[in-house]
Structure formats: structure tokens, C-alpha cells
Design a protein around this motif. Sequence first.
Motif, PDB file in Angstrom:
ATOM      1  N   GLU A 169       0.824  -1.204   0.000  1.00  0.00           N
ATOM      2  CA  GLU A 169       0.000   0.000   0.000  1.00  0.00           C
ATOM      3  C   GLU A 169       0.862   1.259   0.000  1.00  0.00           C
ATOM      4  O   GLU A 169       0.350   2.366  -0.135  1.00  0.00           O
ATOM      5  N   LYS A 170       2.154   1.072   0.182  1.00  0.00           N
ATOM      6  CA  LYS A 170       3.065   2.221   0.184  1.00  0.00           C
ATOM      7  C   LYS A 170       4.064   2.095  -0.956  1.00  0.00           C
ATOM      8  O   LYS A 170       4.163   1.049  -1.598  1.00  0.00           O
ATOM      9  N   LEU A 171       4.819   3.173  -1.149  1.00  0.00           N
ATOM     10  CA  LEU A 171       5.846   3.130  -2.189  1.00  0.00           C
ATOM     11  C   LEU A 171       7.139   2.569  -1.611  1.00  0.00           C
ATOM     12  O   LEU A 171       7.471   2.836  -0.460  1.00  0.00           O
ATOM     13  N   SER A 221      -2.677   5.183  -6.310  1.00  0.00           N
ATOM     14  CA  SER A 221      -1.338   5.721  -6.224  1.00  0.00           C
ATOM     15  C   SER A 221      -0.885   6.276  -7.561  1.00  0.00           C
ATOM     16  O   SER A 221      -1.138   5.695  -8.606  1.00  0.00           O
ATOM     17  N   TRP A 224       5.776   8.839  -6.995  1.00  0.00           N
ATOM     18  CA  TRP A 224       6.659   9.642  -6.152  1.00  0.00           C
ATOM     19  C   TRP A 224       6.459  11.148  -6.282  1.00  0.00           C
ATOM     20  O   TRP A 224       7.174  11.903  -5.686  1.00  0.00           O
ATOM     21  N   ASP A 226       3.410  12.402  -5.909  1.00  0.00           N
ATOM     22  CA  ASP A 226       2.134  12.606  -5.240  1.00  0.00           C
ATOM     23  C   ASP A 226       2.380  12.736  -3.730  1.00  0.00           C
ATOM     24  O   ASP A 226       2.808  11.772  -3.089  1.00  0.00           O
ATOM     25  N   TYR A 228       0.537  12.703  -1.339  1.00  0.00           N
ATOM     26  CA  TYR A 228      -0.351  11.941  -0.471  1.00  0.00           C
ATOM     27  C   TYR A 228       0.109  10.499  -0.293  1.00  0.00           C
ATOM     28  O   TYR A 228      -0.533   9.713   0.377  1.00  0.00           O
ATOM     29  N   ASN A 229       1.214  10.155  -0.940  1.00  0.00           N
ATOM     30  CA  ASN A 229       1.738   8.800  -0.790  1.00  0.00           C
ATOM     31  C   ASN A 229       2.709   8.712   0.362  1.00  0.00           C
ATOM     32  O   ASN A 229       3.256   9.716   0.817  1.00  0.00           O
ATOM     33  N   GLN A 230       2.941   7.491   0.781  1.00  0.00           N
ATOM     34  CA  GLN A 230       3.939   7.256   1.829  1.00  0.00           C
ATOM     35  C   GLN A 230       4.977   6.282   1.301  1.00  0.00           C
ATOM     36  O   GLN A 230       4.688   5.437   0.445  1.00  0.00           O
TER      37      GLN A 230
END
Lengths: 384, 298
Positions: A169-171, A221, A224, A226, A228-230
Motif C-alpha cells: 500500500e506504500k511506495l 497511487s 513519487w 504525489d 499523499y503517498n507514503q
Amino acid sequence: MLNLLLIPLGAAALLTAALATTDDETAVDVSKRHERPPHDVQLIIHEGTRLLAADADDGHDEEDDYAPALFARLSAEFPNRFTEDDEGIFRDAWPETRDGAIVWDDENECYWEVVTADRLTRGRQDYVQFCASCHALEGDGFGRSGVALRPPPRDFSQGLFKFTKVNSEKLPDDAALLALVKGGLLGTPMNEWDISDERLAEIITYVKSLSLPGDEDADGSTGWRDPYNQIAGVIDASDDPWTDDPGGAIEQGEGLYHKYQCYTCHPAYADAARTDALRGVEGSGTYPDDHTYPKLRKDSSYTVLDYNVAILPPDFTWHDMRRGNTVAEIYQTIAGGVAGAGMPTWKGAAPDEELWAIAYYVYDLAETYKGNDAQRAAFMRSIR
Amino acid sequence: MTLSHSHSVRSFLGPVRAVIATVIAAASLAPGALAQDATRWGPKESASSFGWRFDDLFMLIVILTGVSFLIMMVMLLVPVFRDKARAGHKASFDHGRSLHDKRFTAIVSVIVFIVLDAWVLVVAMRDLDEGFWNVPGPGEAPNAVRVQVLAQQWAWNFRQPGVDNKFGTPDDILTLNELVVPASAEAEGNEDWFAGRPVVLNLSSKDVIHSLFLPEMRVKRDANPGAINRMWFTPIRPGDYAILCAELCGFAHYQMHGKLRVLSPADFDAWEAEASAMALAAYDENDAGAQWAWDWQE
């Protein structure tokens, strides 16, 4: 010797055929994404970019920023050149031009990594040489060599990566991507890239810059750019609870594998009656015909020709696991999930101990039956 | 210390000693090469029905050129020692301009051409005609195992027709960097060229020129984009063999290798049935972008 004579004749025939067909060639419809000719290879990038940076652990503190440190260093290096008043110059003007600087964004409340045009250009040069044959010059995964590949090569504008061993769910952070590129993906044309870490880091930076600009309204998503991503690192796999009892882990793993209904996508490694027994239900009755086969049931987020391709869940006794050389790697993949495919993030959904047990079971399946055709056939006959 | 060491090395490698060392090294290498010891010298043992042709031709060339080399060396060295300057004898120099010398040179050239070039050419042409070029035509080898090979940067895609023996159908077996074929022990030394189950390949490429090299099968053929090349061989022994790319095709050319798994006929039939079933499970008829089979080229 007849063949010797046939070669010139054949060549002439081929030449004639080639000349005849060139006239019929229709113009390429450039509006179609996959049919347009590639862009020119433009190796000079004029503008840098900002990419989402991994969250700093210590929280944001302006006093800890780079500027005072740089001011101190340069003042020591060039005495009498700077005054106390100059410190502000470093703080205000310098971060936008220094490669790799981490800057705080008050508006979006996130850190950005500053990437210079110079670094992107170097990354693109290597990208064109090593990656573009499959991932394409535009990074959309429609390179000449990527045609008809399943699973398809990544479209980097999506910012989705399947086997980073990071919570899907994350980068993934740079270290996770570097490990992926260096290790390759078994059973795919993604090789073990034997390039220096420095150059790989530049390629990875460039690849990250291909993700789309952030948009609060965008679905899912966008990578990188954005805010709002983690970003997260590789899932920790140092705490294996089963080191003393692998046999027990395999036994429990078999139960859990079927209890969590992994056979909804992957094959079941038990016949219907035994599946019921492992699940602890009685006579739940019917399982589909392809119970012991992998199933193409779910679309993925990977689009080819406007079609969401289905990603085949592996049969561990038959297919290669992309990154599953050890129990720990399998655990990381189960825990993190597979981004864009049907595999969810299991970490948190089930206790770690159980995920480890399933990893032991899966590893044992591959170890026992993969490449061992006779034994696998006997096993499969017993459950089908 | 360093100086004396290097000095001793140089004196050891004096010209005479270098010649002796070379002769000793060559003499010690030669039996290994002749014995075809797979673990040490020379190529690995042939595992295909006509691989012996390659090995025989290779050995013929080694022997012919080796013998010619020795004769030439004797002819060169004898005058050097016989006619050198010594007490009561002045070294004589001859540029070979007399008619006798020219005639001698011409005769030697003709002999060398006939013995070496013509002989090797005739044998090579016969071998190519009966072996490598002799790809089974329509109906000539009904049992043939047919494979479509699509090369790309940097992997080999193999497509086998599966149990229905038709290309472009849902049960086509797709493998990457791994080709599975049956062994045909009866093909070894058989007068029928296509005895057993010959493996016939159609080769093509997505991007650049690659070359499918199966060293133990003694075959190698280019895979060209936009063209379909044919190749065949009949494996005679089960085992795992190498698949290599023999045409520099880009940065990761060196990683473009795979495994040729030769199974016994019974094992192959079992594998083919299972692989076909697995392929059916993985087949997605709506995924137009994944299809790449072509009409089989006889």
C-alpha cells in the motif's frame, strides 16, 4: 548441394516479397498509445524535479536542516569569505539546486527530494541503454522487447511494483528498489542487473520521476510525485519465530494456507475432503474443477491495450517464484502483498507467526516438488 | 628482491626455453583434447544424433592443420640450422626467385589447397547437407517436436503446441529460458535421418538479432527480427544442457542463457500433458496483447 543453389533463389524470393509488401504498409495511428513511434532519444533534460522523500524519522526541525551545516563547512573551508548574514542565502536559495537535498513542504506537509536535471539526464542515458528495450523510452512498458510478455513490463507512470517486499500500500524506498533491480525477477526477462550501485541509483531516480504528478482526486497511487503517498522500506524479516521448529511450521502452514483460502487464486494442495478438514469445516461441499490449479480470476492494475491483464498466481510446485529464494523472502512477499495484482497485504491481517508458517509451507512445497516431475505428478494425482 | 625475481623469470623465459615450454604444454594438452574429457578440455560431449559430424569435422581440421603445421615447421627449421654460418661455411641467402623455387611454391600451394581446403569443404558440405541443413520438410518427420522460438532482449521465449499439436491454441506451452524436449535414443547412428522424435525449431526475434546456440546439440542459428529461420536436432540422451545466445545482442547478452531439459520419452509425455493443463489454466482469451504464435513454417 542442392541447398547451396536454393539460397540465392530464396533470397531473391524474400527480396521480392519484401519489396511487394512495403507499399501496403499503412500509416501508424499516433493517437493509439501503443502504436505510436517512440520519441526521439532526448538525452539532455533541462529541468530537475522533486520526488517524494522517505519520511525522516526525527520529525521536521528547521534548525536541523542542511543549510547551517553547509554554512559551517564552507565557512571553515573558505575563511573570511562568508559572514553570519550569508547563512540565509544557503537556507533560501541553495536547496533547489543541490542534488539529493531533502526539503520540507509546509503546504503538503511532506519531505521532497530535490533531483537535478543533470542527475536525471545521467539516469536517462543508462535507462535508455539498459531498460528501454522492454520498459520503453517513455517508461510505459511497451518497448519492442516487452511485446506479449506476461506479466507485462512495468508502466512506470503507475508507480506500482510487484515484488519489492515492501508493504504494497506504500511506495518502496530506494534501497528496496535497488535490491529488486540487482536481484532480478526469476522466470522473467528482468535480469540481475550487474551495474554499479551509483548508476543504478541514478536509473531508479529517473524511473521514479516518470510517475505522474500528484493529484488529490486521482484514483489510487500515482507514485513519487504525489504528496499523499507514503514511502516504506523492506519488511523486517529478522524475527523468524520458527527457527527451532521448521517441521511444525510446515505442518501449521499447510492448515493456515487452506484456512485463509489461498486456494481462491493459488492452487489448493489438498483434495476437497482434506481441504475441508484443514479449514475445520464439515462438508462445505463443492470446490471448482480447477481447485488444484492456479486461477486467473482477478484483473490486475496492469493495463495492456486498454485491457487489465490477469496476473497468474503461481503454483509453487510448478512456476518460478519471482523473489522466493528463502523462507524470509517468501514471508516478506506474503506480508507485503503484491502491488497491483490480487495478492493483498497480509501483514496486520494475520499474526506474523502464521504468515511465517505459511512461508515455511510454501518454501517446502517448492523445495520438494518443483523440478521434480515424477514426485510432483504422484502428489498431484493423489489430490486431483 | 623484486629485481632479482623478475630477472629470474625473464631468464627462464628465454627464447629457447619458451619454445621447449610451449612444446611440453602442447604435448600435455593434446591427449586431453583428443580424449574429449568434458570436464577439462574441449567441448562437452555431443548429445544429438548428428553432433558427431561436427566433432569429426573439427578433429579432421585439427589433424590436417596440425600435420601441415609440423611439415611447414620442419621445412623452415631444417634450412635454418643446415645453412647457418659456421667455421668454413658462409650463410647463404636466397629470395626464391628461380623458376625451380616458384614451381615448388606453386606445387605446395596446390597440395595445401587440395588437402586442407578442398577436403574440409567437401566434408563440411556433406555434413551440412545431411545434418544441419536437412530440416525435415512437410510430412518427412510426422513425430517431430515442434517449437517456436521468439528471442528478445534478453530472454528466450519458447512456444510448444501442447497436446493438441496446434500452434496458437489455448493449450500452447509457453516457457521462458527453458526448453523441454524428449530424447530419442534410437536416433543415434540410425540410417533414417529422422528416426525418433527430431526437434524442429522456428526461430524469430522481437528486437535485434540473437542466435540460439545449443552447444551439446552442436547446432546454432540466428533468430532475426521479421524473419523465421529453421533449425533441427535430435537429442539422444536425457539430461540438462545449455541454451546460449551466440550473437552479441546488447548489454545483458551474457545473461541470456537457459536450460535445455531433455527427458525420456515417457517423462516428456507426462510433462507435456501437465504443462498443457497448466497452460490452459493460465490462458486468457481476452488478452489480445499476449498472443504471438505464427503459422508453422515447414
